[in-house]
Write a protein that holds these residues in place. Structure first.
Motif, PDB file in Angstrom:
ATOM      1  N   LEU A 145      -9.092  -3.207  -5.212  1.00 37.66           N
ATOM      2  CA  LEU A 145      -7.719  -3.050  -5.680  1.00 37.66           C
ATOM      3  C   LEU A 145      -6.870  -2.099  -4.850  1.00 37.66           C
ATOM      4  CD1 LEU A 145      -8.248  -3.103  -9.547  1.00 37.66           C
ATOM      5  CD2 LEU A 145      -7.488  -4.944  -8.037  1.00 37.66           C
ATOM      6  N   LYS A 146      -7.491  -1.254  -4.026  1.00 39.58           N
ATOM      7  CA  LYS A 146      -6.744  -0.366  -3.138  1.00 39.58           C
ATOM      8  C   LYS A 146      -7.240  -0.585  -1.720  1.00 39.58           C
ATOM      9  CE  LYS A 146      -6.633   3.128  -6.813  1.00 39.58           C
ATOM     10  NZ  LYS A 146      -7.073   4.493  -7.195  1.00 39.58           N
TER      11      LYS A 146
ATOM     12  N   TYR B  54      13.292  -2.379  -2.322  1.00 35.07           N
ATOM     13  CA  TYR B  54      13.836  -2.550  -0.970  1.00 35.07           C
ATOM     14  C   TYR B  54      12.859  -2.079   0.106  1.00 35.07           C
ATOM     15  CZ  TYR B  54      18.112  -4.308  -2.870  1.00 35.07           C
ATOM     16  OH  TYR B  54      19.014  -5.113  -3.516  1.00 35.07           O
ATOM     17  N   SER B  55      11.937  -1.213  -0.240  1.00 39.81           N
ATOM     18  CA  SER B  55      10.877  -0.853   0.715  1.00 39.81           C
ATOM     19  C   SER B  55       9.997  -2.062   1.014  1.00 39.81           C
ATOM     20  CB  SER B  55      10.023   0.290   0.160  1.00 39.81           C
ATOM     21  OG  SER B  55      10.768   1.478   0.038  1.00 39.81           O
ATOM     22  N   VAL B  56       9.703  -2.850  -0.021  1.00 38.33           N
ATOM     23  CA  VAL B  56       8.903  -4.058   0.192  1.00 38.33           C
ATOM     24  C   VAL B  56       9.646  -5.032   1.091  1.00 38.33           C
ATOM     25  CG1 VAL B  56       7.818  -6.042  -0.930  1.00 38.33           C
ATOM     26  CG2 VAL B  56       7.674  -3.793  -1.993  1.00 38.33           C
TER      27      VAL B  56
ATOM     28  N   ALA C 189      -2.485  -2.590  -4.130  1.00 36.23           N
ATOM     29  CA  ALA C 189      -2.427  -3.354  -2.877  1.00 36.23           C
ATOM     30  C   ALA C 189      -3.808  -3.957  -2.635  1.00 36.23           C
ATOM     31  CB  ALA C 189      -2.005  -2.453  -1.719  1.00 36.23           C
ATOM     32  N   PRO C 190      -4.176  -4.995  -3.371  1.00 34.16           N
ATOM     33  CA  PRO C 190      -5.560  -5.485  -3.357  1.00 34.16           C
ATOM     34  C   PRO C 190      -5.935  -6.245  -2.093  1.00 34.16           C
ATOM     35  CG  PRO C 190      -4.317  -6.257  -5.292  1.00 34.16           C
ATOM     36  CD  PRO C 190      -3.338  -5.721  -4.321  1.00 34.16           C
TER      37      PRO C 190
ATOM     38  N   ASP D 226       0.819  -1.208   0.000  1.00 30.43           N
ATOM     39  CA  ASP D 226       0.000   0.000   0.000  1.00 30.43           C
ATOM     40  C   ASP D 226       0.857   1.264   0.000  1.00 30.43           C
ATOM     41  OD1 ASP D 226      -2.363   1.525   0.125  1.00 30.43           O
ATOM     42  OD2 ASP D 226      -2.204   1.695   2.311  1.00 30.43           O
ATOM     43  N   GLY D 227       0.545   2.169  -0.913  1.00 32.75           N
ATOM     44  CA  GLY D 227       1.183   3.479  -0.943  1.00 32.75           C
ATOM     45  C   GLY D 227       2.572   3.524  -1.535  1.00 32.75           C
ATOM     46  N   LEU D 228       3.091   2.422  -2.022  1.00 30.20           N
ATOM     47  CA  LEU D 228       4.445   2.419  -2.567  1.00 30.20           C
ATOM     48  C   LEU D 228       4.449   2.957  -4.004  1.00 30.20           C
ATOM     49  CD1 LEU D 228       5.729  -1.032  -1.262  1.00 30.20           C
ATOM     50  CD2 LEU D 228       6.323   1.239  -0.400  1.00 30.20           C
ATOM     51  N   PRO D 229       5.411   3.810  -4.343  1.00 27.70           N
ATOM     52  CA  PRO D 229       5.466   4.337  -5.711  1.00 27.70           C
ATOM     53  C   PRO D 229       5.899   3.264  -6.693  1.00 27.70           C
ATOM     54  CG  PRO D 229       7.365   5.072  -4.443  1.00 27.70           C
ATOM     55  CD  PRO D 229       6.468   4.372  -3.468  1.00 27.70           C
ATOM     56  N   ALA D 230       5.290   3.276  -7.865  1.00 27.54           N
ATOM     57  CA  ALA D 230       5.618   2.292  -8.890  1.00 27.54           C
ATOM     58  C   ALA D 230       6.738   2.801  -9.783  1.00 27.54           C
ATOM     59  CB  ALA D 230       4.379   1.952  -9.712  1.00 27.54           C
ATOM     60  N   ASN D 231       7.280   1.892 -10.549  1.00 32.95           N
ATOM     61  CA  ASN D 231       8.441   2.124 -11.405  1.00 32.95           C
ATOM     62  C   ASN D 231       8.066   2.957 -12.648  1.00 32.95           C
ATOM     63  OD1 ASN D 231      11.078   1.857 -12.200  1.00 32.95           O
ATOM     64  ND2 ASN D 231      10.972  -0.318 -12.674  1.00 32.95           N
ATOM     65  N   THR D 232       9.075   3.392 -13.364  1.00 30.62           N
ATOM     66  CA  THR D 232       8.912   3.953 -14.708  1.00 30.62           C
ATOM     67  C   THR D 232       9.741   3.095 -15.655  1.00 30.62           C
ATOM     68  OG1 THR D 232       8.560   6.207 -13.904  1.00 30.62           O
ATOM     69  CG2 THR D 232       9.264   5.949 -16.197  1.00 30.62           C
TER      70      THR D 232
END
Length: 497
Positions: free
Chosen positions: A157-158, A263-265, A137-138, A121-127
């Motif tokens: 889904l959120k 690494y946050s995960v 974060a379902p 939840d709340g983690l920024p996704a890649n580019t």
């Protein structure tokens, strides 16, 4: 070009062709990469339980979607649900609109199960390729039906309920429901790769392996037993840090997380890695899954755990006659203290052994993790991920915020670009291979024991594993999709890839 223009059928051909080209033309430039190349050349013919063609035929089906939570590569997230989370406002008429069941009764009867991806939840996704990616974060609600299928009945889904965060149901339009499941499968790809596979097997085995190697030869004769279960693990993890999970590695570059989120995960996941969660009998009980039908990961895992546990108990009680001898072995206590400090960061357990039973259970956990557990979460990666839509490594369109806005075209636009897909498929293909120098569980090529009794106990262990192999093989003969990942003859002694 077929990716955007063609159907999913054409898409699979494009991926297969690109994968073959990629694997035929490796560009190894360092000593470490040459080691990988030699390992690839040593791989025997790939033996798949599920072909990508089978997954391609069934990936849209709710029964196959539910089945994977039990017997796919991530059987570690599902748990029995006795009360709905407050942030998942599902009502009876939503999930059982025809009145065929009552949600409160099904919760009470133990027929409702939950998968919660809240760690994302709340983690920024890649580019990737200059395009923003999306990682959800379902929450997934599943129902055990009277015919013993595990069927999804609701997906959010959120984590936070909102008007632009609808709850999806099987009664929605085909592509609304399918897109919801696709976002779940993508989240599962992330949770499996980082938490279940990397953290809970590779990195944990590394901590145990390092401490096993640094103890002196005169100490802990029985720990000779652990050495074969650390074969290749340190080198494998070293290469993974260079080629797969570094800033320029395949996973941070071509999956939804990116390097920082990757690494946050891992940091978020670490508190969940408790000793009990690594012991399959305790973990299954804590998740309330003791009586779930058709749960072959549990069935085979418990048989293997009990067999390993009995073997370890016989070995250890040969060296330690009572609890006092365990308590007074200072170097044994130093060994577990180091693992507790560096592996669990002093967050769990007591960091010492008080009884023989505690020592037996811990050593059983180490062997089980380095062999059976790793096989369960590693060997099927290409089986289930070789057809990308079943396990998308990333998604490049946001999820629908209102129902009725999805179609096959928007689904195709949501899937990752071909280059990202092929890079991940090549890794899944590599990780799922069985090497020509594969050593199955319980087979010890080097003679680490000189005493007659430990040698005899090893032979008894091997005979018990042969019995398990026969039991699993007989069971699989009656299954449409055989579960072979924890068959002792297919379980490698160590984390060697």
């Amino acid at each position: 070009s077929n990716y955007k223009k063609g159907s999913l059928q054409k898409l699979s051909v494009t991926y297969d062709d690109a994968l073959r080209l990629l694997l035929k033309r490796p560009r190894w430039t360092s000593a470490s990469e040459l080691f990988v190349s030699s390992r690839i050349s040593a791989f025997s013919k790939f033996s798949s339980v599920l072909s990508p063609d089978y997954v391609q035929q069934h990936w849209k089906e709710d029964a196959f979607f539910g089945y994977q939570f039990l017997n796919g590569v991530n059987p570690m997230l599902i748990r029995r649900c006795t009360a709905l989370p407050s942030n998942f406002p599902v009502t009876d008429d939503m999930v059982f609109p025809s009145g065929q069941c009552n949600l409160a009764d099904e919760l009470k009867n133990g027929n409702i199960f939950l998968c919660d991806y809240k760690l994302l939840d709340g983690l920024p996704a890649n580019t990737i390729n200059g395009k923003k990616q999306y990682l959800m974060a379902p929450l997934v609600l599943l129902h055990k039906t009277p015919d013993d299928n595990l069927m999804p009945i609701a997906i959010q889904l959120k984590q936070t309920p909102a008007e632009d965060n609808p709850i999806f149901f099987p009664t929605d339009s085909e592509y609304d429901w399918l897109m919801a499941k696709i976002f779940v499968r993508s989240a599962d790809f992330t949770m499996h790769g980082l938490n279940v596979h990397l953290l809970r097997t590779h990195l944990l085995a590394e901590v145990n392996g390092e401490n096993t190697y640094i103890i002196t030869n005169k100490v802990l004769s029985f720990l000779q037993l652990l050495v074969p279960h650390t074969r290749y693990t340190l080198q494998t993890n070293f290469l993974a840090r260079q080629l797969l999970i570094s800033k320029t590695g395949i996973f941070p570059v071509f999956t939804a997380t990116g390097y920082d989120t990757f690494y946050s995960v891992l940091r978020r996941s670490l508190p969940s890695v408790t000793f009990s969660s690594l012991c399959i009998p305790d973990d299954i009980a804590e998740r309330g899954l003791e009586d779930v039908p058709n749960f072959y990961y549990r069935n085979d895992g418990l048989m293997l755990w009990n067999t390993i546990n009995s073997f370890v108990e016989r070995i250890i009680t040969y060296y330690y006659r009572n609890d006092t001898e365990v308590q007074q072995d200072s170097e044994l206590q130093k060994w577990i203290s180091d693992i507790f400090e560096h592996g669990f960061l002093s967050q769990t357990s007591t960091g010492e052994f008080a009884t023989i039973d505690e020592l037996v259970k811990f050593v059983t956990m180490v062997i089980f993790t380095c062999s059976a557990q790793h096989a369960a979460v590693n060997s099927g990666q290409y089986d289930y991920g070789g057809w990308m839509p079943n396990a998308p490594p990333t998604l490049q369109r946001p999820p629908p915020t209102t129902k009725g806005t999805t179609s096959e075209a928007t689904m195709m636009q949501t899937f990752p670009d071909v280059n990202a897909t092929v890079q991940i498929m090549s890794v899944l293909w590599l990780l799922s291979k069985e090497s020509s120098d594969f050593v199955p569980l319980g087979q010890y090529q080097e003679d680490h024991f000189t005493e007659d009794i430990p040698r005899m106990l090893i032979k008894c262990f091997q005979a018990e594993l042969e019995v398990l192999n026969a039991v699993i093989k007989a069971r699989n003969n009656g299954l449409k999709v055989p579960y072979t990942y924890m068959d002792p003859v297919k379980v490698e002694n160590s984390i060697a890839i």
